[in-house]
Write a protein that holds these residues in place. Structure first.
Motif, PDB file in Angstrom:
ATOM      1  N   LEU A   1      48.018 -33.396  -2.221  1.00  0.00           N
ATOM      2  CA  LEU A   1      48.543 -32.410  -3.168  1.00  0.00           C
ATOM      3  C   LEU A   1      49.741 -32.977  -3.934  1.00  0.00           C
ATOM      4  CD1 LEU A   1      48.455 -29.040  -1.181  1.00  0.00           C
ATOM      5  CD2 LEU A   1      47.076 -29.678  -3.143  1.00  0.00           C
ATOM      6  N   GLN A   2      50.609 -33.696  -3.213  1.00  0.00           N
ATOM      7  CA  GLN A   2      51.839 -34.190  -3.837  1.00  0.00           C
ATOM      8  C   GLN A   2      51.556 -35.320  -4.832  1.00  0.00           C
ATOM      9  OE1 GLN A   2      54.986 -33.068  -3.551  1.00  0.00           O
ATOM     10  NE2 GLN A   2      55.699 -34.640  -4.985  1.00  0.00           N
ATOM     11  N   TYR A   3      50.727 -36.281  -4.406  1.00  0.00           N
ATOM     12  CA  TYR A   3      50.584 -37.500  -5.203  1.00  0.00           C
ATOM     13  C   TYR A   3      49.310 -37.534  -6.052  1.00  0.00           C
ATOM     14  CZ  TYR A   3      54.417 -39.119  -2.301  1.00  0.00           C
ATOM     15  OH  TYR A   3      55.626 -39.220  -1.681  1.00  0.00           O
ATOM     16  N   VAL A   4      48.273 -36.826  -5.657  1.00  0.00           N
ATOM     17  CA  VAL A   4      47.021 -36.860  -6.422  1.00  0.00           C
ATOM     18  C   VAL A   4      46.948 -35.675  -7.391  1.00  0.00           C
ATOM     19  CG1 VAL A   4      44.502 -36.830  -6.279  1.00  0.00           C
ATOM     20  CG2 VAL A   4      45.830 -38.051  -4.547  1.00  0.00           C
ATOM     21  N   VAL A   5      47.137 -34.461  -6.859  1.00  0.00           N
ATOM     22  CA  VAL A   5      47.000 -33.273  -7.714  1.00  0.00           C
ATOM     23  C   VAL A   5      48.225 -33.109  -8.615  1.00  0.00           C
ATOM     24  CG1 VAL A   5      46.711 -30.772  -7.722  1.00  0.00           C
ATOM     25  CG2 VAL A   5      45.540 -32.147  -5.998  1.00  0.00           C
ATOM     26  N   VAL A   6      49.418 -33.100  -8.008  1.00  0.00           N
ATOM     27  CA  VAL A   6      50.646 -32.896  -8.795  1.00  0.00           C
ATOM     28  C   VAL A   6      51.051 -34.178  -9.523  1.00  0.00           C
ATOM     29  CG1 VAL A   6      53.079 -32.246  -8.676  1.00  0.00           C
ATOM     30  CG2 VAL A   6      51.415 -31.106  -7.200  1.00  0.00           C
ATOM     31  N   GLY A   7      51.050 -35.316  -8.797  1.00  0.00           N
ATOM     32  CA  GLY A   7      51.513 -36.559  -9.402  1.00  0.00           C
ATOM     33  C   GLY A   7      50.559 -37.137 -10.429  1.00  0.00           C
ATOM     34  N   ALA A   8      49.295 -37.278 -10.070  1.00  0.00           N
ATOM     35  CA  ALA A   8      48.329 -37.911 -10.972  1.00  0.00           C
ATOM     36  C   ALA A   8      47.558 -36.903 -11.814  1.00  0.00           C
ATOM     37  CB  ALA A   8      47.344 -38.763 -10.161  1.00  0.00           C
ATOM     38  N   GLY A   9      47.671 -35.633 -11.508  1.00  0.00           N
ATOM     39  CA  GLY A   9      46.981 -34.618 -12.305  1.00  0.00           C
ATOM     40  C   GLY A   9      45.486 -34.580 -12.079  1.00  0.00           C
ATOM     41  N   VAL A  10      45.021 -35.055 -10.922  1.00  0.00           N
ATOM     42  CA  VAL A  10      43.594 -35.060 -10.597  1.00  0.00           C
ATOM     43  C   VAL A  10      43.284 -33.874  -9.681  1.00  0.00           C
ATOM     44  CG1 VAL A  10      41.716 -36.330  -9.510  1.00  0.00           C
ATOM     45  CG2 VAL A  10      43.464 -37.550 -10.807  1.00  0.00           C
ATOM     46  N   GLY A  11      42.332 -33.039 -10.070  1.00  0.00           N
ATOM     47  CA  GLY A  11      41.978 -31.874  -9.263  1.00  0.00           C
ATOM     48  C   GLY A  11      42.920 -30.711  -9.527  1.00  0.00           C
ATOM     49  N   ARG A  12      42.643 -29.596  -8.865  1.00  0.00           N
ATOM     50  CA  ARG A  12      43.455 -28.389  -9.024  1.00  0.00           C
ATOM     51  C   ARG A  12      43.719 -27.755  -7.666  1.00  0.00           C
ATOM     52  NH1 ARG A  12      40.598 -24.500 -13.218  1.00  0.00           N
ATOM     53  NH2 ARG A  12      38.938 -24.818 -11.673  1.00  0.00           N
ATOM     54  N   VAL A  13      44.843 -27.058  -7.591  1.00  0.00           N
ATOM     55  CA  VAL A  13      45.155 -26.331  -6.360  1.00  0.00           C
ATOM     56  C   VAL A  13      44.407 -25.008  -6.329  1.00  0.00           C
ATOM     57  CG1 VAL A  13      46.989 -25.235  -5.039  1.00  0.00           C
ATOM     58  CG2 VAL A  13      47.404 -27.417  -6.170  1.00  0.00           C
ATOM     59  N   LEU A  14      44.321 -24.326  -7.482  1.00  0.00           N
ATOM     60  CA  LEU A  14      43.606 -23.060  -7.555  1.00  0.00           C
ATOM     61  C   LEU A  14      42.129 -23.347  -7.745  1.00  0.00           C
ATOM     62  CD1 LEU A  14      46.092 -21.022  -9.779  1.00  0.00           C
ATOM     63  CD2 LEU A  14      45.803 -20.950  -7.296  1.00  0.00           C
TER      64      LEU A  14
END
Length: 313
Positions: free
Chosen positions: A157-170
């Protein structure tokens, strides 16, 4: 194979019965009164009175002895009725049926990732034993086996979703949104399986039939794939079958992290609210999934190993 299937079905019923009895016996030991928690969740600003708590406990049947409650619950389950959620007031079977496909999709992808990663890394590790690829893979397996799955989820979540913008949390529950959480579960689960399969492959490569194969001029790669892998596959398959239940039990935290609309968040909310009917239903689903997967693994093992077919003939 029919006898194996019938035996497994009988074991399934006993396993589910034992699991339900164990959970029913342990849930009352958990701290917190379910009636109090439900009243607080319905009206957070109001402190429930002892009379209100006693009335709700009577409505929920919590004032009756444990054997009476368990027998009544078991009688309803036999008829396909999993009860009503104390928290939502909805039939548990309907809520599980609505969420189970999403969980099975996630676990199916995670299982495929686990098997492919473990198979590939174990073969590479055995082929390059004690060389740098083997050392690198062994380091991954030790780290992966030691760390919990949710830590990989937080890092992703920290480095892939938030950092790299890949994928979504919702997550919307689509197949594409399942890839990242499935990779996290799969890569974490593959660590232990890689260790097991690597050890079995090395043992098989040191066996007499492997030495004969190499003495006849077969290349090490052919010996590894044609002779060692089928013999090393049985303990690997057994480990997969045993881990299926753990895979389902470990998925709720990852589902909650990625807001995956499966059984995870539903079960965690039930645990917090002491929603016993939902918790019991989740245990039954886990036990059923474990038994079905064990049956499939047994049938696959019989198909692979002729010695098992002869022993059961």
């Amino acid at each position: 194979m029919i006898r194996v299937a019938l035996r497994r079905l009988a074991q399934a019923a006993l396993t589910a019965l034992a699991a339900s009895l164990l959970v029913w016996a342990m849930l009352p030991l958990a701290p917190g009164d379910p009636a109090y928690r439900i009243l607080k969740s319905q009206a957070p600003e109001h402190e429930p009175t002892p009379a209100e708590i006693a009335d709700l406990r009577e409505d929920m049947g919590l004032d009756r002895p444990f054997p009476v409650r368990y027998a009544a619950w078991l009688g309803r389950v036999v008829q396909g009725d999993l009860g009503v959620s104390w928290r939502t007031g909805q039939p548990v079977s309907d809520e599980i049926a609505r969420r189970l496909p999403a969980t099975l999709t996630l676990l199916g992808l995670a299982l495929a990732v686990s098997v492919l990663v473990a198979l590939a890394l174990a073969l590479i590790s055995a082929a390059f034993r004690d060389r740098w690829p083997d050392r690198l893979i062994r380091a991954y397996t030790q780290v992966g086996a030691a760390l919990p799955t949710f830590l990989f989820g937080l890092l992703a979540l920290q480095y892939v979703v938030v950092g790299a913008g890949v994928g979504r949390v919702l997550s919307g529950g689509t197949l594409g949104m399942a890839i990242l959480p499935a990779l996290i579960i799969g890569v974490d689960r593959a660590a232990g399986w890689t260790q097991l399969l690597r050890a079995s492959l090395i043992d098989a490569m040191n066996s007499g039939y492997a030495q004969v194969s190499r003495a006849r001029g077969a290349r090490s790669r052919r010996t590894l794939l044609i002779h060692a892998l089928p013999n090393a596959a049985l303990p690997f398959l057994t480990a997969i079958g045993v881990s299926i239940g753990a895979l389902l039990g470990g998925s709720p935290i990852i589902e909650e992290l990625f807001t995956w609309p499966g059984l995870g968040s539903y079960t965690l909310a039930a645990l917090t609210a002491r929603d016993f009917p939902v918790i019991q239903a989740f245990v039954l689903v886990s036990a059923g999934l474990y038994v079905v997967s064990s049956l499939l693994i047994d049938l696959a093992a019989i198909a692979i190993d002729p010695r098992l077919r002869a022993a059961r003939a």
